[in-house]
Design a protein around this motif. Structure first.
Motif, PDB file in Angstrom:
ATOM      1  N   LEU A 223      13.420  45.205 -32.635  1.00 14.50           N
ATOM      2  CA  LEU A 223      14.249  45.091 -33.838  1.00 14.50           C
ATOM      3  C   LEU A 223      15.564  45.847 -33.663  1.00 14.50           C
ATOM      4  N   ALA A 224      16.336  45.401 -32.641  1.00 19.78           N
ATOM      5  CA  ALA A 224      17.583  46.084 -32.294  1.00 19.78           C
ATOM      6  C   ALA A 224      18.613  46.001 -33.422  1.00 19.78           C
ATOM      7  N   SER A 225      18.518  44.990 -34.259  1.00 21.49           N
ATOM      8  CA  SER A 225      19.485  44.860 -35.355  1.00 21.49           C
ATOM      9  C   SER A 225      18.780  44.371 -36.617  1.00 21.49           C
ATOM     10  N   SER A 226      19.456  44.500 -37.731  1.00 26.32           N
ATOM     11  CA  SER A 226      18.870  44.076 -39.003  1.00 26.32           C
ATOM     12  C   SER A 226      18.675  42.564 -39.035  1.00 26.32           C
ATOM     13  N   SER A 227      19.594  41.821 -38.410  1.00 27.78           N
ATOM     14  CA  SER A 227      19.455  40.363 -38.389  1.00 27.78           C
ATOM     15  C   SER A 227      18.220  39.939 -37.603  1.00 27.78           C
ATOM     16  N   GLN A 228      17.933  40.641 -36.480  1.00 26.87           N
ATOM     17  CA  GLN A 228      16.726  40.351 -35.710  1.00 26.87           C
ATOM     18  C   GLN A 228      15.473  40.687 -36.513  1.00 26.87           C
ATOM     19  N   ALA A 229      15.521  41.761 -37.262  1.00 26.83           N
ATOM     20  CA  ALA A 229      14.381  42.162 -38.088  1.00 26.83           C
ATOM     21  C   ALA A 229      14.087  41.094 -39.140  1.00 26.83           C
ATOM     22  N   VAL A 230      15.155  40.585 -39.762  1.00 25.36           N
ATOM     23  CA  VAL A 230      14.980  39.539 -40.771  1.00 25.36           C
ATOM     24  C   VAL A 230      14.435  38.271 -40.133  1.00 25.36           C
ATOM     25  N   HIS A 231      14.944  37.925 -38.950  1.00 23.48           N
ATOM     26  CA  HIS A 231      14.499  36.714 -38.250  1.00 23.48           C
ATOM     27  C   HIS A 231      13.009  36.793 -37.908  1.00 23.48           C
ATOM     28  N   VAL A 232      12.583  37.920 -37.356  1.00 24.21           N
ATOM     29  CA  VAL A 232      11.173  38.099 -36.988  1.00 24.21           C
ATOM     30  C   VAL A 232      10.299  38.088 -38.230  1.00 24.21           C
ATOM     31  N   PHE A 233      10.759  38.751 -39.304  1.00 25.17           N
ATOM     32  CA  PHE A 233       9.974  38.799 -40.541  1.00 25.17           C
ATOM     33  C   PHE A 233       9.770  37.397 -41.109  1.00 25.17           C
ATOM     34  N   ILE A 234      10.841  36.605 -41.164  1.00 26.68           N
ATOM     35  CA  ILE A 234      10.744  35.235 -41.707  1.00 26.68           C
ATOM     36  C   ILE A 234       9.832  34.383 -40.826  1.00 26.68           C
ATOM     37  N   LEU A 235       9.945  34.555 -39.513  1.00 28.82           N
ATOM     38  CA  LEU A 235       9.119  33.797 -38.579  1.00 28.82           C
ATOM     39  C   LEU A 235       7.637  34.091 -38.803  1.00 28.82           C
ATOM     40  N   ILE A 236       7.299  35.373 -38.932  1.00 32.61           N
ATOM     41  CA  ILE A 236       5.899  35.772 -39.096  1.00 32.61           C
ATOM     42  C   ILE A 236       5.361  35.340 -40.465  1.00 32.61           C
ATOM     43  N   ILE A 237       6.144  35.551 -41.517  1.00 34.16           N
ATOM     44  CA  ILE A 237       5.680  35.203 -42.867  1.00 34.16           C
ATOM     45  C   ILE A 237       5.525  33.693 -43.025  1.00 34.16           C
ATOM     46  N   SER A 238       6.454  32.929 -42.442  1.00 29.59           N
ATOM     47  CA  SER A 238       6.353  31.465 -42.532  1.00 29.59           C
ATOM     48  C   SER A 238       5.093  30.966 -41.835  1.00 29.59           C
ATOM     49  N   GLY A 239       4.866  31.462 -40.622  1.00 28.37           N
ATOM     50  CA  GLY A 239       3.650  31.075 -39.892  1.00 28.37           C
ATOM     51  C   GLY A 239       2.393  31.541 -40.594  1.00 28.37           C
ATOM     52  N   ALA A 240       2.448  32.748 -41.174  1.00 27.63           N
ATOM     53  CA  ALA A 240       1.273  33.283 -41.869  1.00 27.63           C
ATOM     54  C   ALA A 240       0.940  32.459 -43.115  1.00 27.63           C
ATOM     55  N   THR A 241       1.979  32.000 -43.826  1.00 32.01           N
ATOM     56  CA  THR A 241       1.757  31.156 -45.002  1.00 32.01           C
ATOM     57  C   THR A 241       1.100  29.836 -44.610  1.00 32.01           C
ATOM     58  N   LEU A 242       1.585  29.234 -43.515  1.00 32.13           N
ATOM     59  CA  LEU A 242       0.972  28.006 -43.018  1.00 32.13           C
ATOM     60  C   LEU A 242      -0.457  28.254 -42.563  1.00 32.13           C
ATOM     61  N   ALA A 243      -0.694  29.406 -41.917  1.00 38.40           N
ATOM     62  CA  ALA A 243      -2.045  29.747 -41.455  1.00 38.40           C
ATOM     63  C   ALA A 243      -2.999  29.911 -42.629  1.00 38.40           C
ATOM     64  N   LEU A 244      -2.514  30.534 -43.721  1.00 37.60           N
ATOM     65  CA  LEU A 244      -3.342  30.697 -44.919  1.00 37.60           C
ATOM     66  C   LEU A 244      -3.695  29.336 -45.511  1.00 37.60           C
ATOM     67  N   GLY A 245      -2.688  28.462 -45.633  1.00 33.01           N
ATOM     68  CA  GLY A 245      -2.953  27.131 -46.171  1.00 33.01           C
ATOM     69  C   GLY A 245      -3.914  26.338 -45.310  1.00 33.01           C
ATOM     70  N   LEU A 246      -3.749  26.425 -43.979  1.00 35.26           N
ATOM     71  CA  LEU A 246      -4.636  25.697 -43.073  1.00 35.26           C
ATOM     72  C   LEU A 246      -6.053  26.241 -43.150  1.00 35.26           C
ATOM     73  N   THR A 247      -6.188  27.563 -43.158  1.00 37.20           N
ATOM     74  CA  THR A 247      -7.518  28.179 -43.228  1.00 37.20           C
ATOM     75  C   THR A 247      -8.252  27.739 -44.479  1.00 37.20           C
ATOM     76  N   PHE A 248      -7.571  27.805 -45.606  1.00 37.54           N
ATOM     77  CA  PHE A 248      -8.194  27.426 -46.877  1.00 37.54           C
ATOM     78  C   PHE A 248      -8.545  25.936 -46.887  1.00 37.54           C
ATOM     79  N   SER A 249      -7.619  25.081 -46.418  1.00 37.31           N
ATOM     80  CA  SER A 249      -7.853  23.629 -46.458  1.00 37.31           C
ATOM     81  C   SER A 249      -8.975  23.212 -45.505  1.00 37.31           C
TER      82      SER A 249
END
Length: 367
Positions: A223-249
């Motif tokens: 997380l060398a910069s704030s923009s990288q931190a935001v990018h990684v956070f969005i990437l993880i949360i987006s995938g996690a949301t899809l994973a939650l939906g897939l697990t439940f379905s």
């Protein structure tokens, strides 16, 4: 009217499952082709899913644990399910670094082979010629699908095949847990809540050993910069949301339908995914690859048909046994006269004759 409602409910659950499953497949391929830490990200996804389900249970039924789920049962039945699920998901996501969506989809469909082989080894199913035919069709189709493929990667192929092995084990164990009422895990949210911790602990050592050092030194996870931190956070949360939906379905569909329905849904989903991969994703298939796809799908379809026939046969046998038990009970509740006893014995003998006749017809059909 009830049948219409049941069909409508099943169609809605299937569509719900398709939307999450196909979405996360293409998302993971896009994400992990450039962000090469699939195990660490998968670990984060699992933690997110657990806390989301924990939050749901906190507000709906706090401090509610199934009576039949002791520590002994948890370690013997739930833990193996979670470990196999973690290895299935983790290795599948890791394979996206090396292989295309088409190859991923085809290889994951071979989980049926491992289910059949395991059933024969553990003597849950007798080896039959038709079973061998199914295995050979799927294996040969997979070989042709990958024959002279420009996108073939050996390491990615090994990863996805091992993931398929654990996928077969995962769904066998999951269906046992979901459909065994004595364990108290028939609720989808309860099932995910109690299985997820074992998945997290199973994935952690793999993420640390395989990716820990590189992730710590990487500019992405550093997380060398704030923009990288935001990018990684969005990437993880987006995938996690899809994973939650897939697990439940997934578990919602599995707990409310038969394994036959789930298998057929899997076949259609694979066809849809492969079509999108070639038209939208740019995956290129030769005529040999397409022939391999058709052969593999024919083997999977044959397997689903055989499972359907077996289910019908078992249902028929169960009905005959129930009718026989009813006749016996009616005879026992009679006044004990000789004529009633003779009639009861005669009825039972007729039931046995019918049962044997049906059994012979089923054997002829199976052969």
């Amino acid at each position: 009217m009830d049948n219409v409602k049941h069909v409508s409910k099943t169609v809605a659950q299937v569509a719900f499952y398709y939307s999450w499953s196909i979405s996360i497949t293409f998302f993971n391929r896009w994400a992990f082709s450039s962000f090469h830490f699939p195990l660490a990200v998968t670990f984060c996804h699992m933690i997110f899913v657990f806390h989301a389900v924990w939050l749901y249970r906190f507000f709906t039924k706090p401090d509610c644990s199934p009576d039949g789920l002791t520590w002994s049962v948890y370690l013997k039945r739930v833990w193996p399910t979670g470990v196999s699920a973690a290895l299935d998901i983790g290795l599948s996501n890791w394979s996206f670094v090396f292989i295309t969506v088409s190859m991923y989809t085809m290889c994951k469909s071979t989980a049926i082979i491992f289910i059949l082989i395991a059933a024969i080894i553990f003597k849950l199913e007798k080896p039959k010629v038709i079973t061998i035919v199914v295995i050979l069709l799927i294996a040969f189709g997979l070989f042709l699908f990958n024959y002279k493929s420009t996108s073939f990667n050996l390491f990615g192929f090994i990863l996805i095949m091992v993931a398929s092995l654990f996928s077969g084990l995962r769904w066998v164990l999951a269906q046992i847990l979901l459909q065994r009422d004595s364990l108290g895990l028939s609720s989808t949210m309860d099932f995910v809540y109690f299985v997820q911790p074992s998945m997290v602990f199973a994935m952690l050592p793999f993420a640390i050993v395989i990716e820990g050092n590189d992730a710590a030194l990487s500019s992405n996870f550093g997380l060398a910069s704030s923009s990288q931190a935001v990018h990684v956070f969005i990437l993880i949360i987006s995938g996690a949301t899809l994973a939650l939906g897939l697990t439940f379905s997934e578990y919602l569909l599995l707990s409310n339908t038969s394994s036959i329905t789930f298998s057929i849904c899997g076949i259609i989903k694979e066809i849809v995914t492969l079509t999108l991969a070639s038209t939208v994703g740019g995956d290129k298939l030769s005529w040999i690859n397409i022939i391999g796809l058709l052969i593999c799908m024919s083997g999977i379809t044959l397997h689903s048909y055989l499972k359907y026939k077996k289910t019908i046969r078992e249902s028929k046998d169960t009905k005959l046994l129930a009718d026989e038990q009813t006749l016996i009970n009616s005879g026992a509740s009679s006044n004990g006269t000789g004529s009633n006893t003779d009639i009861t014995v005669e009825n039972v003998m007729m039931t046995d004759t019918l049962k044997n006749t049906c059994g012979q017809d089923d054997n002829k059909t199976g052969s």
